[in-house]
Design a protein around this motif. Structure first.
Motif, PDB file in Angstrom:
ATOM      1  N   GLN A  73      -3.231  -3.547 -13.752  1.00  0.00           N
ATOM      2  CA  GLN A  73      -4.579  -2.936 -13.508  1.00  0.00           C
ATOM      3  C   GLN A  73      -4.482  -1.940 -12.594  1.00  0.00           C
ATOM      4  N   SER A  74      -5.008  -0.705 -12.669  1.00  0.00           N
ATOM      5  CA  SER A  74      -4.789   0.353 -11.725  1.00  0.00           C
ATOM      6  C   SER A  74      -5.416   0.012 -10.632  1.00  0.00           C
ATOM      7  N   LEU A  75      -6.619  -0.929 -10.661  1.00  0.00           N
ATOM      8  CA  LEU A  75      -7.317  -1.171  -9.316  1.00  0.00           C
ATOM      9  C   LEU A  75      -6.560  -1.747  -8.335  1.00  0.00           C
ATOM     10  N   PHE A  76      -5.568  -2.209  -8.549  1.00  0.00           N
ATOM     11  CA  PHE A  76      -4.814  -2.908  -7.784  1.00  0.00           C
ATOM     12  C   PHE A  76      -4.275  -2.168  -6.362  1.00  0.00           C
ATOM     13  N   ILE A  77      -4.061  -0.813  -6.904  1.00  0.00           N
ATOM     14  CA  ILE A  77      -3.450   0.040  -5.936  1.00  0.00           C
ATOM     15  C   ILE A  77      -4.416   0.017  -4.653  1.00  0.00           C
ATOM     16  N   LEU A  78      -5.834  -0.452  -4.564  1.00  0.00           N
ATOM     17  CA  LEU A  78      -6.572  -0.547  -3.488  1.00  0.00           C
ATOM     18  C   LEU A  78      -6.025  -1.375  -2.468  1.00  0.00           C
ATOM     19  N   LEU A  79      -5.312  -2.404  -2.762  1.00  0.00           N
ATOM     20  CA  LEU A  79      -4.697  -3.290  -1.711  1.00  0.00           C
ATOM     21  C   LEU A  79      -3.710  -2.574  -0.848  1.00  0.00           C
ATOM     22  N   LEU A  80      -3.228  -1.557  -1.452  1.00  0.00           N
ATOM     23  CA  LEU A  80      -2.003  -0.846  -0.799  1.00  0.00           C
ATOM     24  C   LEU A  80      -2.089  -0.426   0.484  1.00  0.00           C
ATOM     25  N   PRO A  81      -3.076   0.184   0.911  1.00  0.00           N
ATOM     26  CA  PRO A  81      -3.126   0.612   2.319  1.00  0.00           C
ATOM     27  C   PRO A  81      -3.278  -0.377   3.316  1.00  0.00           C
ATOM     28  N   LEU A  82      -3.787  -1.375   3.382  1.00  0.00           N
ATOM     29  CA  LEU A  82      -3.713  -2.337   4.532  1.00  0.00           C
ATOM     30  C   LEU A  82      -2.058  -2.604   4.617  1.00  0.00           C
ATOM     31  N   ASN A  83      -1.472  -2.983   3.565  1.00  0.00           N
ATOM     32  CA  ASN A  83      -0.011  -3.451   3.404  1.00  0.00           C
ATOM     33  C   ASN A  83       0.814  -2.162   4.070  1.00  0.00           C
ATOM     34  N   LEU A  84       0.656  -0.868   3.821  1.00  0.00           N
ATOM     35  CA  LEU A  84       1.121   0.226   4.282  1.00  0.00           C
ATOM     36  C   LEU A  84       0.888   0.246   5.907  1.00  0.00           C
ATOM     37  N   CYS A  85      -0.199   0.156   6.155  1.00  0.00           N
ATOM     38  CA  CYS A  85      -0.393   0.205   7.596  1.00  0.00           C
ATOM     39  C   CYS A  85       0.664  -0.939   8.281  1.00  0.00           C
ATOM     40  N   GLU A  86       0.608  -2.247   7.885  1.00  0.00           N
ATOM     41  CA  GLU A  86       1.352  -3.161   8.607  1.00  0.00           C
ATOM     42  C   GLU A  86       2.829  -2.913   8.788  1.00  0.00           C
ATOM     43  N   ILE A  87       3.270  -2.095   7.667  1.00  0.00           N
ATOM     44  CA  ILE A  87       4.744  -1.431   7.914  1.00  0.00           C
ATOM     45  C   ILE A  87       5.124  -1.153   9.196  1.00  0.00           C
ATOM     46  N   PHE A  88       4.314  -0.483   9.983  1.00  0.00           N
ATOM     47  CA  PHE A  88       4.762   0.018  11.156  1.00  0.00           C
ATOM     48  C   PHE A  88       4.253  -1.055  12.462  1.00  0.00           C
ATOM     49  N   PRO A  89       5.138  -1.291  13.310  1.00  0.00           N
ATOM     50  CA  PRO A  89       4.838  -1.966  14.441  1.00  0.00           C
ATOM     51  C   PRO A  89       3.970  -1.379  15.423  1.00  0.00           C
ATOM     52  N   PHE A  90       3.568  -2.412  16.248  1.00  0.00           N
ATOM     53  CA  PHE A  90       2.354  -1.717  17.186  1.00  0.00           C
ATOM     54  C   PHE A  90       2.788  -0.582  18.176  1.00  0.00           C
ATOM     55  N   GLN A  91       2.679   0.537  17.664  1.00  0.00           N
ATOM     56  CA  GLN A  91       2.984   1.675  18.571  1.00  0.00           C
ATOM     57  C   GLN A  91       2.024   2.845  18.368  1.00  0.00           C
ATOM     58  N   ASN A  92       1.485   3.254  19.384  1.00  0.00           N
ATOM     59  CA  ASN A  92       0.230   4.252  19.105  1.00  0.00           C
ATOM     60  C   ASN A  92       0.859   5.419  18.520  1.00  0.00           C
ATOM     61  N   LYS A  93       2.110   5.776  18.877  1.00  0.00           N
ATOM     62  CA  LYS A  93       2.601   7.004  18.806  1.00  0.00           C
ATOM     63  C   LYS A  93       2.725   7.312  17.229  1.00  0.00           C
ATOM     64  N   ASN A  94       2.688   6.105  16.398  1.00  0.00           N
ATOM     65  CA  ASN A  94       2.923   6.167  14.835  1.00  0.00           C
ATOM     66  C   ASN A  94       1.593   6.471  14.374  1.00  0.00           C
ATOM     67  N   ARG A  95       0.676   6.723  15.070  1.00  0.00           N
ATOM     68  CA  ARG A  95      -0.698   6.904  14.318  1.00  0.00           C
ATOM     69  C   ARG A  95      -0.639   8.026  13.204  1.00  0.00           C
TER      70      ARG A  95
END
Lengths: 370, 373, 311
Positions: A73-95
């Motif tokens: 189902q194409s709607l599943f793509i909506l789950l992507l952004p949060l996981n994409l965010c989590e790829i990055f470790p906490f560093q403000n530089k990566n904003r």
């Protein structure tokens, strides 16, 4: 803080579920399967502690979302952004990077989905940023608190140690003094006084019969008493024993005891003028030596520990070296740091070398020369 | 200015290194020659029709067969040999064993053509000729039934020899093997830029010049950009040289929109360089990075059709070939050259740039975080 | 003025401490030596100063400015000669120097002039069109230096610039360092060749295991371990010699006779060799050989750490 991320994901999931209820789709079993799979993977993500594992799971989740997007189902793509965010470790530089990455999947999406995705991506991004900021702040504050706590502990410890040392050294000095005085009084002044007393006693008996002899004896007694007074004067003058005697003897005694207790061979060599080592330096040498020996006993598997004290022209060198396994890269433990701090307090340095056995070398400048 | 300085240095150093010439110039040119001439059979456009040997069996009446004989004569002019099947020989088997291109059975009811699947183009030529022949015969039959006197005029109007143009609009402008490999090898070599990208910053570390670069009052990003631009330019120059060489020496077709072709090539080189760079930052050891890059280059080349042409893949195979950047690039370039389809430039360039940015981002993030280069 | 000030500098690599809480301060016009065995942390210290590495703790100030906050300014004023050759074999000597000088904002004729000045300084002007692959080891080393000085830095950092070269080139390089110093450059010089450091450095830090274990002039460093030296004089006959008389000579601490060798232990800094020889000559003693055994920095290092500078 993870709580907020989980909650955001749950809200998204809820939204998806509501949408799926309205979308009449024959695919219902697959949709449910995908939802559950997403749930499993993401719960696992928060359970696992290891960083590498976390990354792996995150990657899995991304793959799963994409697969669901393409196949279920194409709607599943909506789950992507949060996981994409989590790829990055906490560093403000990566904003900026996160922003780009989160919006990148927007490009190939069909229009109606793109709007939804844009909204979700923007919200996810903001939530993640907030999350990151709060976490960073919290971590910083906790770290600060930790440092302060540690400092407090250290200061308290040092204070206690110093108090203990003062008390102990007072006691030691008193004891040494008393011993010495007792010895001197017993050995010399005692004898002298006894001698004078006997002479005077004899003079008292003779004073009637042989005045001349009695006078002689009295003069003798006076001379002896004079000598006694002189001795007392000398004793008082020399009351302070050579400190070196305490230092080096105490050291020898300690090493002998240690050697016997742990059946180790412990050669002790000292060279140069031991008198130039001040009591505070002796104290630190003594403490560091104890620490070094304890360490050697714990880690080195050594059969021999040699100790050298070498008084050079402007420096004292103390070396504790064992014939044990050594270590290629020395990592500082509390013990070593403690030794370093103690030594630094008298402007000294510690060199640790683990390439050939393990050796700790103290270099202490002699006061007034450097 | 610093970026330019570094770019210029990069170009100078690269071109004074003879390895560059061997890998980026000599290797593709030789490969083009070998593949282009050795595998030319796979490209049927230039096949001589006199190579076509046909076997036939006649079981029709004399009247019908005489028309067929006149067809045989005409076909001979076009270089097609007809042999009547000898007794005791099965025509089908002959074709199966590839002794003949096709087997034709002539009966009163019509013509049956049995071709070998190995020579598909020849077969379709033959098919075209036979269809034309049959059409004319049918026409003649129709004319007879209306006005028998006009039959001779119908039959006299000789059939055209150039059957191919009649049946294949496409083939007037279709790539020869050299044309195909000129494109395929050029795009493959452009992708080899990944190897350069991978070694881009390592090279400075190995030469210890990274110390000097870092100690100079320039930003790390300037070093980074200067080197990337330099690397892209170096590879572009090599690729341009290959294109020019293949055009003038091998007479390869590069079409009339060479600018767009280069736009695609630039984007591909950029993709390759970023990919190599990204890998070199993602993987710690140089050896591993090298293995991965080489492997990817080979896979991409293979599935992108650099070694042999992949015609109409299907299923999973199609999916894999579509993953290879060379597929996008080759298809787009072919479209531009042969179909004047200028819009084809958009998709590969956008894709290449998009993926490049992804890899570059990875590289930049690690670059900023890492100490040194 | 302080050209360099390092305060409590620490550098950790994955828990391994390469530089451990060191402090340095270098004045203008000094040739400051960093002496220590391989792996003592000299190169790391230098890389930290040059801004190639970020410090884990501590602060570095160059010409009064923090080298991280004002990196452009500090980098402009530093020239670094790396331990390994850092030149492009595929660029000519001229192009090499020009490329690196160009990174410091030099342009046009000024750039060309400075490049040639630098090449002339290291004696490679005649070879400027040649490629370094055809150079000898010493010439490469000199080019390595030229690349670091064309932008006229105030502080030149040299990390073992004489490793693996012939004595002639080595002397040439040591002379150039003196010349640079006379021209107003402050120099940091690292080496594990004790002789070089003793020869050219005005002040020396001895490093070991990431720490500065001693610092000062050569004399101050030697004074750490002793204030006396040995003078051994071999004589033909010992009959006329009165040990007590030698003991009376200013600075002499102990005198002993070992067969026909007079072993004198004398204070460093008091030049009494003439007096000793004068006495022996007056006594008509024939001198066979004379040996002055003064401790050097190698001895200092050995005494302090129990290890040799070169393993």
């Amino acid at each position: 803080m993870e709580f907020w991320m989980i909650f955001s994901k749950l809200i998204l999931l809820g939204y998806l579920v509501l949408r799926f209820i309205h979308v009449t789709d024959r695919n219902i079993p697959w949709i449910i399967f995908s939802l559950l799979l997403y749930l499993c993977i993401n719960i696992l993500y928060y359970i696992v502690k290891q960083d590498r594992m976390k990354r792996g799971i995150l990657f899995l989740s991304l793959v799963q979302i994409l697969a669901s997007y393409y196949m279920v189902q194409s709607l599943f793509i909506l789950l992507l952004p949060l996981n994409l965010c989590e790829i990055f470790p906490f560093q403000n530089k990566n904003r900026f990077m996160i922003l780009i990455l989160v919006f990148l999947p927007l490009l190939p999406l069909p229009n109606d989905l793109a709007f939804q995705y844009g909204l979700v991506a923007a919200l996810s991004f903001i939530i993640y940023m907030m999350f990151m900021q709060f976490t960073a702040r919290l971590q910083m504050q906790e770290a600060q608190l930790d440092v302060m706590r540690k400092n407090l502990q250290k200061v308290t410890r040092i204070l206690n140690e110093n108090n203990e040392f003062i008390r102990q050294s007072e006691y030691t000095f008193k004891l040494e003094e008393r011993n010495r005085l007792a010895q001197v009084f017993h050995d010399k002044i005692g004898h002298t006084m006894t001698g004078a007393l006997i002479q005077m006693e004899a003079a008292k008996r003779l004073i009637g019969s042989d005045q001349k002899k009695a006078l002689e004896l009295l003069q003798n007694a006076i001379n002896i008493s004079n000598m006694g007074i002189e001795q007392i004067r000398i004793t008082l003058k020399n009351l302070k024993p050579p400190i070196e005697q305490i230092g080096i003897n105490r050291m020898k005694l300690f090493i002998e005891e240690f050697s016997a207790k742990h059946s180790l061979s412990m050669p002790f060599i000292y060279k140069g003028d031991m008198e130039r080592i001040t009591p505070i330096q002796w104290k630190i040498i003594y403490e560091n030596l104890t620490e070094a020996l304890t360490n050697a006993l714990k880690y080195s598997e050594a059969t021999m520990i040699s100790i050298k004290i070498h008084v050079l022209n402007t420096m004292i060198k103390v070396e504790v070296k064992d014939n044990g396994v050594g270590v290629q890269k020395v990592k500082k433990g509390i013990g070593l740091i403690g030794m370093e701090e103690r030594t630094a307090s008298i402007n000294g340095k510690i060199i640790v070398d683990g390439t050939n056995g393990f050796s700790v070398t103290m270099l202490i400048p002699i006061q007034g020369t450097m | 200015m610093n970026i330019l300085n570094i770019t210029w240095k990069e170009i100078k150093v690269s071109f004074r290194d003879y390895h560059t010439f061997i890998l980026m110039l000599a290797f593709p040119i030789i490969l083009m020659l070998i593949l282009g001439s050795a595998l030319s059979n796979n490209f049927d456009k230039k096949i001589k029709v006199d190579n076509v040997h046909v076997i036939y069996k006649n079981s029709a009446s004399q009247a019908v067969f005489s028309y067929f004989q006149s067809f045989i004569k005409e076909a001979k002019v076009a270089g097609i040999d007809f042999t009547e099947v000898a007794d005791g020989i099965n025509g089908r088997d002959e074709v199966k064993e590839n002794h003949f291109t096709a087997f034709i059975e002539v009966t009163d009811k019509g013509l049956t053509l049995i071709g070998s699947s190995q020579n598909s183009i020849e077969e379709s030529i033959l098919q075209g000729m036979l269809t034309a022949f049959a059409d004319k015969y049918n026409l003649a039959a129709a004319v007879v039934s209306v006005d028998p006197t006009k039959v001779s005029t119908v039959l006299a109007s000789s059939t055209k020899h150039d059957y191919i143009t009649e049946h294949s609009l496409r083939s007037a402008k279709a790539p020869s093997s050299m044309d195909y490999y000129a494109i395929a090898i050029t795009t493959m070599i452009a992708f080899y830029a990944a190897l350069y990208g991978m070694g881009l910053l390592r090279e400075e570390r190995v030469k210890h010049t990274s110390i000097r670069l870092l100690a100079a009052p320039i930003r790390k990003s300037e070093i980074f950009l200067g080197k990337i631009i330099g690397c892209v330019l170096v590879n572009l120059i090599c690729v341009a040289a290959i294109v020019i060489f293949s055009h003038y020496v091998y007479k390869a077709e590069w079409g009339s929109h060479i600018g767009l072709v280069f736009l695609i090539l630039i984007s591909e080189i950029f993709l390759a360089v970023s990919f190599g760079l990204g890998i070199s930052y993602m993987v710690k050891s140089h050896e591993a990075a090298r293995t991965i890059t080489t492997l990817v280059i080979q896979l991409v080349s293979f599935f992108g059709g650099a070694y042999f042409k992949i015609d109409h893949p299907t299923g999973i195979f199609k999916f894999i070939t579509d993953l290879s950047p060379l597929t996008w690039v080759n298809q787009a370039i072919t479209k531009i050259i042969y179909n004047n389809d200028l819009a084809a430039v958009v998709q590969p360039v956008a894709l290449n740039m998009g993926v490049s940015l992804l890899f570059l981002m990875i590289a930049i993030i690690s670059f900023q975080r890492r100490e040194g280069l | 003025m302080k050209v360099l000030e390092v305060k409590n500098l620490t550098k950790k690599f994955d828990g391994f401490i390469a530089v451990d809480n060191i402090s340095l301060s270098i004045n203008e016009g000094e040739i400051f030596g960093l002496l220590g065995p391989n792996g003592a942390g000299k190169s790391t210290t230098i890389n930290l100063i040059a801004g190639l590495l970020r410090s884990s703790e501590g602060e570095i100030k160059i010409l009064g400015k923090n080298n991280m906050k004002h990196s452009r300014y500090t980098k402009m004023n530093i020239g670094i000669v790396p331990q390994d050759l850092a030149i492009y074999e595929d660029l000519t000597a001229f192009e090499n120097v020009k490329f690196f000088a160009g990174l410091y904002g030099l342009r046009g004729t000024e750039l060309t002039d400075r490049v040639q000045e630098a090449l002339e300084f290291v004696g490679l002007l005649d070879m400027q069109r040649a490629y370094p692959k055809n150079f000898s080891g010493g010439m490469k080393r000199r080019l390595n230096i030229a690349c670091a000085i064309a932008h006229r830095p105030k502080l030149i950092i040299m990390d073992e610039p004489t490793v693996g070269i012939d004595p002639h080139s080595r002397n040439y390089i040591l002379q150039s360092i003196h010349k640079l110093n006379e021209m107003g450059c402050t120099i940091i010089y690292t080496s594990h060749y004790m002789e070089e450091v003793e020869e050219i450095c005005t002040r020396i830090s001895i490093m070991d295991h990431g720490k500065v274990i001693a610092e000062g002039t050569k004399e101050q460093l030697i004074a750490i371990i002793t204030n006396t030296k040995d003078i051994w004089i071999e004589v033909k006959s010992v009959e006329q010699i009165d040990i007590e008389k030698i003991k009376e000579i200013n600075g002499v601490k102990t005198v002993s006779l070992d067969k026909n060798v007079i072993k004198i232990n004398s204070e460093i800094g008091i030049n009494n060799l003439n007096n000793i020889l004068l006495y022996l000559m007056n006594q008509k003693v024939e001198i066979g050989s004379l040996e002055e055994r003064e401790p050097n920095l190698e001895t200092v290092f050995l005494t302090l750490t129990g290890r040799n500078l070169r393993d």
